[in-house]
Design an enzyme around this catalytic site. Structure first.
Site, PDB file in Angstrom:
ATOM      1  N   SER A 124       0.839  -1.200   0.000  1.00  0.00           N
ATOM      2  CA  SER A 124       0.000   0.000   0.000  1.00  0.00           C
ATOM      3  C   SER A 124       0.870   1.246   0.000  1.00  0.00           C
ATOM      4  O   SER A 124       1.980   1.247   0.558  1.00  0.00           O
ATOM      5  CB  SER A 124      -0.853  -0.035   1.273  1.00  0.00           C
ATOM      6  OG  SER A 124      -1.448   1.214   1.513  1.00  0.00           O
ATOM      7  N   ALA A 125       0.335   2.307  -0.559  1.00  0.00           N
ATOM      8  CA  ALA A 125       1.029   3.603  -0.501  1.00  0.00           C
ATOM      9  C   ALA A 125       1.177   4.086   0.938  1.00  0.00           C
ATOM     10  O   ALA A 125       1.960   5.000   1.204  1.00  0.00           O
ATOM     11  CB  ALA A 125       0.246   4.634  -1.308  1.00  0.00           C
ATOM     12  N   TYR A 148      -1.835  -0.932  10.967  1.00  0.00           N
ATOM     13  CA  TYR A 148      -2.081  -1.490   9.632  1.00  0.00           C
ATOM     14  C   TYR A 148      -0.877  -1.250   8.724  1.00  0.00           C
ATOM     15  O   TYR A 148      -0.373  -2.165   8.074  1.00  0.00           O
ATOM     16  CB  TYR A 148      -3.349  -0.866   9.014  1.00  0.00           C
ATOM     17  CG  TYR A 148      -3.465  -1.152   7.532  1.00  0.00           C
ATOM     18  CD1 TYR A 148      -3.786  -2.424   7.077  1.00  0.00           C
ATOM     19  CD2 TYR A 148      -3.203  -0.151   6.581  1.00  0.00           C
ATOM     20  CE1 TYR A 148      -3.849  -2.694   5.715  1.00  0.00           C
ATOM     21  CE2 TYR A 148      -3.275  -0.414   5.224  1.00  0.00           C
ATOM     22  CZ  TYR A 148      -3.601  -1.690   4.792  1.00  0.00           C
ATOM     23  OH  TYR A 148      -3.651  -1.955   3.449  1.00  0.00           O
ATOM     24  N   LYS A 152       2.145  -3.844   6.762  1.00  0.00           N
ATOM     25  CA  LYS A 152       2.594  -3.839   5.356  1.00  0.00           C
ATOM     26  C   LYS A 152       4.107  -3.660   5.289  1.00  0.00           C
ATOM     27  O   LYS A 152       4.792  -4.334   4.502  1.00  0.00           O
ATOM     28  CB  LYS A 152       1.892  -2.731   4.568  1.00  0.00           C
ATOM     29  CG  LYS A 152       0.390  -2.926   4.405  1.00  0.00           C
ATOM     30  CD  LYS A 152       0.051  -4.134   3.557  1.00  0.00           C
ATOM     31  CE  LYS A 152      -1.433  -4.380   3.423  1.00  0.00           C
ATOM     32  NZ  LYS A 152      -1.782  -5.695   2.880  1.00  0.00           N
TER      33      LYS A 152
HETATM   34  P1  NAD Z   1     -11.048  -6.696   1.332  1.00  0.00           P
HETATM   35  O1  NAD Z   1     -11.249  -6.683   2.804  1.00  0.00           O
HETATM   36  O2  NAD Z   1     -12.219  -6.418   0.472  1.00  0.00           O
HETATM   37  O3  NAD Z   1     -10.412  -8.099   0.873  1.00  0.00           O
HETATM   38  C1  NAD Z   1      -9.573  -8.853   1.698  1.00  0.00           C
HETATM   39  C2  NAD Z   1     -10.133 -10.257   1.742  1.00  0.00           C
HETATM   40  O4  NAD Z   1      -9.290 -11.075   2.559  1.00  0.00           O
HETATM   41  C3  NAD Z   1     -11.541 -10.326   2.357  1.00  0.00           C
HETATM   42  O5  NAD Z   1     -12.378 -11.010   1.447  1.00  0.00           O
HETATM   43  C4  NAD Z   1     -11.362 -11.120   3.655  1.00  0.00           C
HETATM   44  O6  NAD Z   1     -12.480 -11.913   3.936  1.00  0.00           O
HETATM   45  C5  NAD Z   1     -10.116 -11.927   3.354  1.00  0.00           C
HETATM   46  N1  NAD Z   1      -9.279 -12.292   4.492  1.00  0.00           N
HETATM   47  C6  NAD Z   1      -8.775 -11.498   5.472  1.00  0.00           C
HETATM   48  N2  NAD Z   1      -8.001 -12.207   6.306  1.00  0.00           N
HETATM   49  C7  NAD Z   1      -8.008 -13.491   5.860  1.00  0.00           C
HETATM   50  C8  NAD Z   1      -7.404 -14.702   6.297  1.00  0.00           C
HETATM   51  N3  NAD Z   1      -6.621 -14.745   7.381  1.00  0.00           N
HETATM   52  N4  NAD Z   1      -7.632 -15.820   5.586  1.00  0.00           N
HETATM   53  C9  NAD Z   1      -8.422 -15.804   4.495  1.00  0.00           C
HETATM   54  N5  NAD Z   1      -9.028 -14.702   4.033  1.00  0.00           N
HETATM   55  C10 NAD Z   1      -8.817 -13.551   4.707  1.00  0.00           C
HETATM   56  O7  NAD Z   1      -9.849  -5.692   1.011  1.00  0.00           O
HETATM   57  P2  NAD Z   1      -9.330  -5.149  -0.388  1.00  0.00           P
HETATM   58  O8  NAD Z   1      -9.654  -3.710  -0.447  1.00  0.00           O
HETATM   59  O9  NAD Z   1      -9.768  -6.050  -1.487  1.00  0.00           O
HETATM   60  O10 NAD Z   1      -7.770  -5.263  -0.131  1.00  0.00           O
HETATM   61  C11 NAD Z   1      -7.022  -6.381  -0.573  1.00  0.00           C
HETATM   62  C12 NAD Z   1      -5.584  -6.211  -0.135  1.00  0.00           C
HETATM   63  O11 NAD Z   1      -5.075  -4.988  -0.654  1.00  0.00           O
HETATM   64  C13 NAD Z   1      -5.398  -6.124   1.384  1.00  0.00           C
HETATM   65  O12 NAD Z   1      -4.219  -6.798   1.723  1.00  0.00           O
HETATM   66  C14 NAD Z   1      -5.268  -4.639   1.642  1.00  0.00           C
HETATM   67  O13 NAD Z   1      -4.500  -4.361   2.796  1.00  0.00           O
HETATM   68  C15 NAD Z   1      -4.544  -4.187   0.381  1.00  0.00           C
HETATM   69  N6  NAD Z   1      -4.771  -2.767   0.061  1.00  0.00           N
HETATM   70  C16 NAD Z   1      -6.042  -2.287  -0.045  1.00  0.00           C
HETATM   71  C17 NAD Z   1      -6.251  -0.939  -0.341  1.00  0.00           C
HETATM   72  C18 NAD Z   1      -7.639  -0.368  -0.408  1.00  0.00           C
HETATM   73  O14 NAD Z   1      -7.777   0.852  -0.313  1.00  0.00           O
HETATM   74  N7  NAD Z   1      -8.683  -1.171  -0.618  1.00  0.00           N
HETATM   75  C19 NAD Z   1      -5.159  -0.100  -0.546  1.00  0.00           C
HETATM   76  C20 NAD Z   1      -3.880  -0.629  -0.455  1.00  0.00           C
HETATM   77  C21 NAD Z   1      -3.698  -1.978  -0.147  1.00  0.00           C
HETATM   78  C1  WQD Z   2      -9.268   9.932   1.194  1.00  0.00           C
HETATM   79  C2  WQD Z   2      -9.418  11.428   1.466  1.00  0.00           C
HETATM   80  C3  WQD Z   2      -9.678  11.966   3.801  1.00  0.00           C
HETATM   81  C4  WQD Z   2     -13.515   9.985   4.367  1.00  0.00           C
HETATM   82  C5  WQD Z   2      -6.843   4.776   3.238  1.00  0.00           C
HETATM   83  C6  WQD Z   2      -5.779   4.074   4.035  1.00  0.00           C
HETATM   84  C7  WQD Z   2      -4.676   3.602   3.125  1.00  0.00           C
HETATM   85  C8  WQD Z   2      -5.233   2.780   1.952  1.00  0.00           C
HETATM   86  C9  WQD Z   2      -6.373   3.450   1.277  1.00  0.00           C
HETATM   87  C10 WQD Z   2      -5.072   0.458   2.435  1.00  0.00           C
HETATM   88  C11 WQD Z   2      -8.624  11.902   2.683  1.00  0.00           C
HETATM   89  C12 WQD Z   2     -10.932  12.321   3.043  1.00  0.00           C
HETATM   90  C13 WQD Z   2     -12.355  10.479   3.831  1.00  0.00           C
HETATM   91  C14 WQD Z   2     -14.547  10.897   4.756  1.00  0.00           C
HETATM   92  C15 WQD Z   2     -13.164  12.715   4.007  1.00  0.00           C
HETATM   93  N1  WQD Z   2      -5.750   1.522   2.384  1.00  0.00           N
HETATM   94  N2  WQD Z   2     -12.172  11.797   3.654  1.00  0.00           N
HETATM   95  N3  WQD Z   2     -14.313  12.226   4.553  1.00  0.00           N
HETATM   96  O1  WQD Z   2      -6.951   7.827   3.981  1.00  0.00           O
HETATM   97  O2  WQD Z   2      -6.035   8.118   1.625  1.00  0.00           O
HETATM   98  O3  WQD Z   2      -6.239   5.876   2.569  1.00  0.00           O
HETATM   99  O4  WQD Z   2      -7.352   3.875   2.243  1.00  0.00           O
HETATM  100  O5  WQD Z   2      -3.917   0.288   2.289  1.00  0.00           O
HETATM  101  O6  WQD Z   2      -3.816   2.863   3.913  1.00  0.00           O
HETATM  102  O7  WQD Z   2      -5.258   4.990   4.991  1.00  0.00           O
HETATM  103  O8  WQD Z   2      -8.281   7.069   1.939  1.00  0.00           O
HETATM  104  O9  WQD Z   2     -10.642   7.187   1.266  1.00  0.00           O
HETATM  105  O10 WQD Z   2     -10.080   7.178   3.731  1.00  0.00           O
HETATM  106  O11 WQD Z   2      -9.544   9.202   2.377  1.00  0.00           O
HETATM  107  O12 WQD Z   2     -13.008  13.924   3.847  1.00  0.00           O
HETATM  108  O13 WQD Z   2     -15.604  10.505   5.257  1.00  0.00           O
HETATM  109  O14 WQD Z   2     -10.802  11.681   1.790  1.00  0.00           O
HETATM  110  O15 WQD Z   2      -9.406  12.910   4.792  1.00  0.00           O
HETATM  111  O16 WQD Z   2      -8.172  13.206   2.388  1.00  0.00           O
HETATM  112  P1  WQD Z   2      -6.832   7.333   2.609  1.00  0.00           P
HETATM  113  P2  WQD Z   2      -9.710   7.586   2.352  1.00  0.00           P
END
Ligand code: NAD
Ligand code: WQD
Length: 336
Positions: A124-125, A148, A152
Site C-alpha cells: 500500500s502507498a 495497519y 505492510k
Molecule cells: P477486502 O477486505 O475487500 O479483501 C480482503 C479479503 O481477505 C476479504 O475477502 C477477507 O475476507 C479476506 N481475508 C482477510 N483475512 C483473511 C485470512 N486470514 N484468511 C483468508 N481470508 C482472509 O480488502 P481489499 O480492499 O480487497 O484489499 C485487498 C488487499 O489490498 C489487502 O491486503 C489490503 O491491505 C490491500 N490494500 C487495499 C487498499 C484499499 O484501499 N482497498 C489499498 C492498499 C492496499
Molecule cells: C481519502 C481522502 C480523507 C472519508 C486509506 C488508508 C490507506 C489505503 C487506502 C489500504 C482523505 C478524506 C475520507 C470521509 C473525508 N488503504 N475523507 N471524509 O486515507 O487516503 O487511505 O485507504 O492500504 O492505507 O489509509 O483514503 O478514502 O479514507 O480518504 O473527507 O468521510 O478523503 O481525509 O483526504 P486514505 P480515504
C-alpha cells in the site's frame, strides 16, 4: 498459470480474478469470508461464465492450507488476504499483526515446500507515511503511522529477507494508491461493513441517501482547495496491474516493487464534484475537523510500472465515479 488468490472474494481480489480469467489464467480462491460474502464469488462466475474453485479457509491455518497446496499444485500466488482498516488497526493491533503477518508466513512456508515460486503481495502507498517529496517514487523513504501500515512494512521486509535466502523465487510487491470504482457490469464492487471509513463508499452511500451528508475532513491543508489530495485509481486498472506483474514474474525477474497509481492527485472537493455530476445532483457535505493521522497529499510516480511492466491506468475520474455509482445504485445493500 494456476494462481492461488487469497482474499479473492474481497474488493480488489474479485476484480483481479476477472482479469486473470480473461487472461486465461486458472484461479483458485481461498478466503475466510471475514470481510466478504460468497455471493461475490458467484458474481465472478456470472461475469466470466467460469466455475471457480473456492475454499472457505483462514490462510493462517497451516494444515488446512497445506491440504489445498497438495491438491491444487499452484504456479503462483496473489496474496490479497488481510485486514485493512486503519482505525480498526489502532483498536485491535494484535489481530492485525497476527492475521496479516501469520497469513504471509504460512504462504511463504508452503510456497517454499511446494515450489510455488511466483508471489505477488498487496502492499500500500501507506508505507510511504507522510511523503516528503512528490510524486512518490518506489525508492522514497518508508515509514508507518499506524498498526495497519506497520503490517505492510513488516511484510515487505519479510519478503526481502525470504528472497535473500531463496533467490530462485520471483516476488512482486505492489504498492496500491487509492482504489475506487467497480466493474462496469455493476455486479461486483466495494461492500464495506457498517459506516464506510473511506471517502468514495461514503460518498455513494450519501448519494443513495443511506447517509445524510459527507463530512469533509479538513479544508485547511496546504493543497489547491484546502482538502486532502489522493491518487485514486480504478479498481479494474489496479486488477490489470496484477496480470502484468505476473507476466513480469514469468521472466524470472527476482524481487520487484511497483507503485500502482495513476500519477494524478484529486482533492476531496474534486471527488465530490465528479460524483455530483454522475449522480445528477449536488452531494451534500459539511467541512469538519481533520481526521487524525491524515496526510495532505499523496500521489504516485507511475513511471517504473509503465517502463517495466507496461502498466498505465486507462480509466479517468469520470469513469471511476460512474462505475462506483452504477454498482451502488444496483446494489444498495451490497451483496446482501
Ligand atoms: P477486502 O477486505 O475487500 O479483501 C480482503 C479479503 O481477505 C476479504 O475477502 C477477507 O475476507 C479476506 N481475508 C482477510 N483475512 C483473511 C485470512 N486470514 N484468511 C483468508 N481470508 C482472509 O480488502 P481489499 O480492499 O480487497 O484489499 C485487498 C488487499 O489490498 C489487502 O491486503 C489490503 O491491505 C490491500 N490494500 C487495499 C487498499 C484499499 O484501499 N482497498 C489499498 C492498499 C492496499
Ligand atoms: C481519502 C481522502 C480523507 C472519508 C486509506 C488508508 C490507506 C489505503 C487506502 C489500504 C482523505 C478524506 C475520507 C470521509 C473525508 N488503504 N475523507 N471524509 O486515507 O487516503 O487511505 O485507504 O492500504 O492505507 O489509509 O483514503 O478514502 O479514507 O480518504 O473527507 O468521510 O478523503 O481525509 O483526504 P486514505 P480515504
Amino acid at each position: 498459470m494456476k494462481i492461488l488468490v487469497t482474499g479473492g472474494a474481497g474488493y480488489i481480489g474479485t476484480h483481479t480474478c476477472i482479469e486473470l480469467i480473461q487472461a486465461n489464467d486458472e484461479i483458485v480462491i481461498v478466503d475466510n469470508l471475514s470481510n466478504a460474502k460468497y455471493e461475490a464469488v458467484k458474481r465472478i462466475e456470472q461475469i466470466t461464465e467460469t466455475k471457480i474453485p473456492f475454499y472457505q479457509m483462514d490462510v493462517c491455518n497451516y494444515n488446512g492450507m497445506e491440504q489445498i497446496f497438495k491438491e491444487e499444485k499452484f504456479d503462483g500466488i496473489i496474496h490479497f488476504a488481510g485486514l485493512k482498516s486503519v482505525p480498526e488497526s489502532v483498536k485491535i493491533p494484535l489481530q492485525y499483526y497476527a492475521n496479516n503477518i501469520n497469513s504471509t508466513l504460512v504462504l511463504l512456508e508452503l510456497a517454499k515446500k511446494y515450489h510455488v515460486k511466483n508471489f505477488v503481495f498487496s502492499s500500500s502507498a501507506t508505507v510511504y507515511g507522510n511523503p516528503q517529496t512528490l510524486p512518490i517514487t518506489e525508492d522514497s523513504p518508508l515509514s508507518a503511522t499506524n498498526p495497519y501500515g506497520r503490517t505492510k512494512l513488516f511484510i515487505e521486509s519479510i519478503l526481502q529477507d525470504f528472497y535473500t535466502c531463496n533467490p530462485t523465487f520471483n516476488i512482486a510487491i505492489l504498492r496500491y494508491f487509492n482504489p475506487i470504482g467497480a466493474h462496469p457490469s455493476g455486479l461486483i464492487g466495494e461492500d464495506p461493513n457498517g459506516i464506510p471509513n473511506n471517502l468514495v463508499p461514503y460518498v455513494t452511500q450519501v448519494a443513495i441517501k443511506k447517509l445524510p451528508y459527507l463530512k469533509v475532513n479538513g479544508n485547511d491543508y496546504p493543497t489547491k482547495d484546502g482538502t486532502g489530495i489522493r491518487d485514486y485509481i480504478h479498481v479494474c486498472d489496479l486488477a490489470r496491474g496484477h496480470v502484468l506483474a505476473l507476466n513480469k514474474l514469468k521472466t524470472n525477474c527476482g524481487l520487484v516493487i511497483y507503485n500502482l497509481g495513476t500519477g494524478t492527485g484529486y482533492s476531496v472537493l474534486e471527488i465530490i464534484h465528479a460524483f455530483s455530476k454522475v449522480v445528477g445532483f449536488d452531494i451534500p457535505y459539511q467541512i469538519v475537523a481533520r481526521r487524525p493521522g491524515d496526510i495532505a497529499t499523496c500521489y504516485a510516480d507511475p513511471t517504473k510500472a509503465y517502463q517495466e511492466i507496461g502498466f498505465k491506468a486507462k480509466y479517468n475520474l469520470n469513469d471511476m465515479a460512474r462505475d462506483a455509482w452504477n454498482w451502488q445504485k444496483k446494489n444498495p445493500k451490497g451483496y446482501e
